[in-house]
Structures are given as structure tokens and as C-alpha cells.
Enzyme design. Structure first.
Site, PDB file in Angstrom:
ATOM      1  N   CYS A  46      -1.788   8.705   3.614  1.00 44.46           N
ATOM      2  CA  CYS A  46      -1.608   8.220   2.244  1.00 44.46           C
ATOM      3  C   CYS A  46      -2.823   8.513   1.370  1.00 44.46           C
ATOM      4  CB  CYS A  46      -1.306   6.723   2.243  1.00 44.46           C
ATOM      5  SG  CYS A  46      -2.573   5.718   3.044  1.00 44.46           S
TER       6      CYS A  46
ATOM      7  N   GLU B 278       0.878  -1.173   0.000  1.00 47.05           N
ATOM      8  CA  GLU B 278       0.000   0.000   0.000  1.00 47.05           C
ATOM      9  C   GLU B 278       0.907   1.211   0.000  1.00 47.05           C
ATOM     10  OE1 GLU B 278      -1.555   3.120   0.599  1.00 47.05           O
ATOM     11  OE2 GLU B 278      -1.678   2.597   2.719  1.00 47.05           O
TER      12      GLU B 278
END
Length: 514
Positions: free
Chosen positions: A254, A220
Site C-alpha cells: 500500500c 488504512e
């Protein structure tokens, strides 16, 4: 604030920790679902019992307001614990294969089995959620796990290293603390799955190391998440949600919106709404606010400061910085053009870029010139506008009139595509990442007498006929296929009937005329 020294795990101990976890897994302790559920519950109580100390450690490392720690780090872990505990009995049930008359007697099914000993490498920005949410999934799947928290959050990583063996099985679950040398040593070892959350540069290192052992990975990796603005948008709603998503945790998320694509003739109006909302967020200025975090390290602060100093855009709000105190003011920059410093890399800080474009088509083209992001956000009440953006771009998530909150939505995984990563975490999707679906079937002897005897020599002509019957029929041939369609028998008989009927009618007419 006093510096905290994080004791690193001795490098020579790392292979021993790996061996202990692997030996404990092979002893079969995790096969019992009741044991897994007890360990999952313990993850939750480990944090709940020590919540104030954990929040204080996050305040030390990230300057983070307690509300943000509870909302975005601890509460999501509690939700993961509850979901895995409540659903695990269902998740582990064997899955029956799709019914087939040929194979049903064999009882074909898929059995969810643990992969083995897994490695979870977490970043600094959400040190509890991104470490323990995957751990809950790994435990649910029946794995042993070794955790590597970030060395950039020494207070919180130290607390977790002390707490983990007090709450969880100390043979199956371990923490390794350290920097690059320790992580390099970890990656030399054979793991059964690696889940890494972080940036693309390190993600490539992890993937390369994993490839040496053919280890499956989940990455990720974040990226530059764009926002596309429809000029008919609810301005206050858009400004409030976008600024919250960008400035929470000092932009170190993120999924944060990284830049906003706005029609050039609407930029003034949009920026004015942002400025107004900025003042309501920080009425006495962000430097004095108890609702604004700090950047994790001086090095990261210096990097973000450089990006802001080098921009050719116009700073509307913020722009101040103090490297020593790790402070970057929440900053809005307008008239940012392609090639600007602020668009050269993921900012991962509290800086929002406003990029003027001609229209939605130019916005879509701008997005497609970059890597696929983890999320694309659209603010619009027009489904056609929304669909135009999403159907012509690619991203891990496509979200309308909201930002950042997707990991907290029950049942939705988090995952990227391309440069923003691959695989998923959270919930059942993460459980499946740590699971091997093992094929299982049991074929009784009588099946050979009824159905499958044709596979054994010596072959006879009837065997081939039986084999073809097993395969069943193909679907209808496509009308526009490359190969010329064979004439259909029904067409022949229809034509025969029509010709025959015409002949009969002609003969009857001839008789009447006679």
C-alpha cells in the site's frame, strides 16, 4: 503448485463466535496486565515456532522470496511484540489531567480502558504483519478480538486458523475465514472497533456497516503514492530505492511508489538510471529470479495486464505477463500522461509509471488533482525543494530520499488522510486506537465549602462574582481583531502623566523667563 483449499467458517457459526468473544471479554479476563503481556508474547512465539511453515505458506500464496517474508512480514510483528510487551505497563498508567488550581483537588485523570470486542480485517499482501500487528495492539489495550484474514491467501490463512487457538486464549481470540458472504455476516454484527486494511471500495462498505452500530473504525486504504524527482538528485540512490519499493512483493504494497513525476528534460537521464539498476536487480531476467514475487491471484494478474496493455506510454523494461502463473514482469513505463490507464486506479502491482512534467509546480498541481495518497515521496538534497512539495500537498506520510520503510520505524504510526484512510496502526498509536480514554475524578465534600458552593441555589450576587473568578482572564485582545479594542487604563494614566509633565515644564520655563 498444488492448490490449497481454505475451509470457510460456517456462516451460522459467526454470531456464536462473536458472542463467545464478547462473553469472555465481559468476564474480565483481560483486565490483568500480566495476562495481556503473556498473550502478546504468545503472538510472537506462535510465528517464531512455526516460522518455516509460515514462510513456505507465503511462498505458496505469493511466490514470495523468504527474505521478503522475514523482512516485511515477520520481523515487524516481532518488533511490535517486543515494543508492546516492554511498554505496556507505562501505556496503561492513568494520565493526570493538566494542572488547574480550580480542579486539582478532584484528582482528574484519564484511564485507558479497552473498547471491548474488536474486529480486524486484513488484506492478502502482508498476511502476518497486517493481521497480527493490530492484534498485538488490541491485546495490549485489553480487548477481545476476532480476525478475518484474506481468503486470497488460502495457505497462510489456513495455517493461522490452526495455530491461533493453540497459542492464544481460545475464548477471547478467534479467526473467521471466508469470502464475501462470511464478511457480510461479520459486518452485520455490533463491534466495539473495526480496523480494516485494504482498498477504498471495500473501506466504504466497512464504514457504512460500522455506522449502523455507531462503531468507530480505523481504515488504512493505500492509494496512488507519487514520487517527485529533483533533477539534482543522486540518481543511483533514487533509482535503487524507488525500484526496490515498487518491485518488492511484486508491487503489492500500500505504501509502494506508484508513479514518478520528473522534469520532462530530465526524463531520459532518469529512465537510463532506472534501466541500469533494473539489470543489476535481475541480471538473468526477472522471470528466472528467486528475488521476485508473484501476483496473488489470476484475477489480479489479468487486471494489471489490462492496465499495461492499454497504456499509451512507452514500455522501457518488462511488460511481459503470464496470467496462469500469476506473473507480471517488473515493468517501467515512460511518457505516461494524465488520463492514461496506468493512472486510472491504484496499480498494486510491479509497474512503475514515469510522468513527465514541466517543473515542481506542475508536479504539485498534478498530485493535488488526485486523492490524498498514503505517502508522498521526494528525492532531493534541497530542503527548499522538499518543503515546496510537502507544504503544498497533503498525505498520510511525507518522506524524503526513501520509500516504503515507514512501518518499520519505531514510534511512527501508519495512517492515511482522506481517501487513503483515517486512524493509525503500529505501536502506541494503535494501542490508542483500541482504547477508550475514560474520564475519572473524585470530588471531596470540602471542595463545596471552599470553591464550588456558588453553584447551589439560592443564588446571591456574590455567587456570580465567585463564578467569574473561577473562569480566569482571557488572553490579550488581538490588535487586528474585528471588534474595536476598548481603551486601556494604562494608556489613560500614561497620557495624564505626560500632560502633567508638560505642564510642569512649561510653568518652570515661564518662571525662568520672568
Amino acid at each position: 503448485m498444488a492448490e490449497i483449499t481454505l475451509p470457510y467458517t460456517p456462516i451460522e457459526d459467526i454470531p456464536k463466535i462473536h458472542a463467545r468473544a464478547r462473553a469472555a471479554f465481559r468476564a474480565g479476563r483481560t483486565k490483568d496486565v500480566a495476562f495481556r503481556k503473556a498473550q502478546i508474547a504468545q503472538v510472537g512465539y506462535m510465528l517464531k515456532d512455526n516460522e518455516e511453515a509460515v514462510i513456505a505458506a507465503m511462498k505458496h500464496d505469493l511466490g514470495r522470496p523468504p527474505l521478503e517474508s522475514e523482512m516485511m512480514d515477520l520481523s515487524p510483528v516481532y518488533a511490535e511484540v517486543r515494543a508492546a510487551y516492554a511498554n505496556l505497563d507505562q501505556w496503561v498508567k492513568p494520565q493526570a489531567a493538566e494542572f488547574s488550581l480550580n480542579f486539582f483537588a478532584m484528582g482528574p485523570k484519564l484511564v485507558a480502558e479497552p473498547k471491548g470486542t474488536v474486529l480486524i480485517i486484513a488484506p492478502f499482501n502482508f498476511p502476518a504483519f497486517l493481521l497480527f500487528s493490530p492484534l498485538v495492539s488490541a491485546i495490549a489495550a485489553g480487548n477481545a478480538a476476532v480476525l478475518k484474514p484474506s481468503e486470497q491467501t488460502p495457505a497462510i490463512s489456513k495455517i493461522f486458523a490452526e495455530l491461533l487457538p493453540k497459542y492464544l486464549d481460545p475464548e477471547l481470540y478467534h479467526i473467521i475465514n471466508g469470502g464475501v458472504p462470511e464478511t457480510t455476516k461479520i459486518l452485520e454484527l455490533p463491534w466495539d472497533h473495526i480496523l480494516y486494511t485494504g482498498n477504498g471500495r471495500v473501506g466504504r462498505i466497512v464504514a457504512t456497516a460500522a455506522a449502523r452500530h455507531l462503531t468507530p473504525t480505523t481504515l488504512e486504504l493505500g492509494g496512488k503514492n507519487p514520487v517527485v524527482i529533483d533533477p539534482r538528485v543522486d540518481l543511483d540512490l533514487a533509482a535503487r530505492r524507488i525500484l526496490w519499493g515498487r518491485f518488492t512483493n511484486a508491487g503489492q504494497i500500500c505504501l509502494s511508489p506508484d508513479y514518478v513525476l520528473v522534469p520532462a528534460d530530465f526524463q531520459d537521464k532518469f529512465v537510463a538510471a532506472l534501466e541500469s539498476m533494473y539489470k543489476t536487480f535481475y541480471p538473468d531476467g526477472p522471470e528466472k529470479s528467486d528475488s521476485f514475487s508473484r501476483v496473488v491471484t489470476k484475477a489480479h494478474t489479468q487486471r494489471i495486464k489490462r492496465l499495461v496493455d492499454e497504456t499509451t506510454g512507452t514500455i522501457v523494461c518488462g511488460g511481459q505477463s503470464d496470467v496462469e502463473t500469476r506473473y507480471i514482469a517488473p515493468t517501467i513505463v515512460r511518457d505516461v500522461r494524465e488520463g492514461d490507464s496506468l493512472l486510472s486506479e491504484e496499480i498494486f502491482g510491479p509497474v512503475l509509471c514515469i510522468v513527465p512534467v514541466k517543473d515542481v509546480d506542475e508536479a504539485v498541481a498534478f498530485i493535488n488533482r488526485g486523492d490524498h495518497p498514503l505517502a508522498i515521496y521526494v528525492f532531493s538534497e534541497d530542503p527548499k525543494f522538499e518543503q515546496k512539495v510537502f507544504s503544498n500537498t497533503k498525505s498520510g506520510a511525507a518522506v524524503t530520499n526513501e520509500v516504503v520503510i515507514m512501518p518499520g520505524v519505531h514510534g511512527l504510526p501508519v495512517g492515511g488522510v482522506g481517501a487513503s484512510g483515517y486512524g493509525y496502526y503500529t505501536g502506541k498509536h494503535a494501542f490508542e486506537q483500541f482504547t477508550h480514554l475514560r474520564v475519572s475524578l473524585k470530588n471531596p465534600s470540602w471542595v463545596d465549602k471552599i470553591a464550588f458552593g456558588f453553584r447551589f441555589p439560592p443564588y446571591t450576587p456574590s455567587y456570580r462574582k465567585n463564578m467569574r473568578q473561577m473562569g480566569g482572564r482571557l488572553p490579550p485582545r488581538p490588535a487586528g481583531g474585528l471588534a474595536k479594542a476598548a481603551p486601556k487604563r494604562w494608556a489613560f494614566w500614561l497620557a495624564f502623566a505626560l500632560v502633567g509633565a508638560a505642564a510642569v515644564l512649561t510653568r518652570q520655563r515661564q518662571l525662568r523667563l520672568a
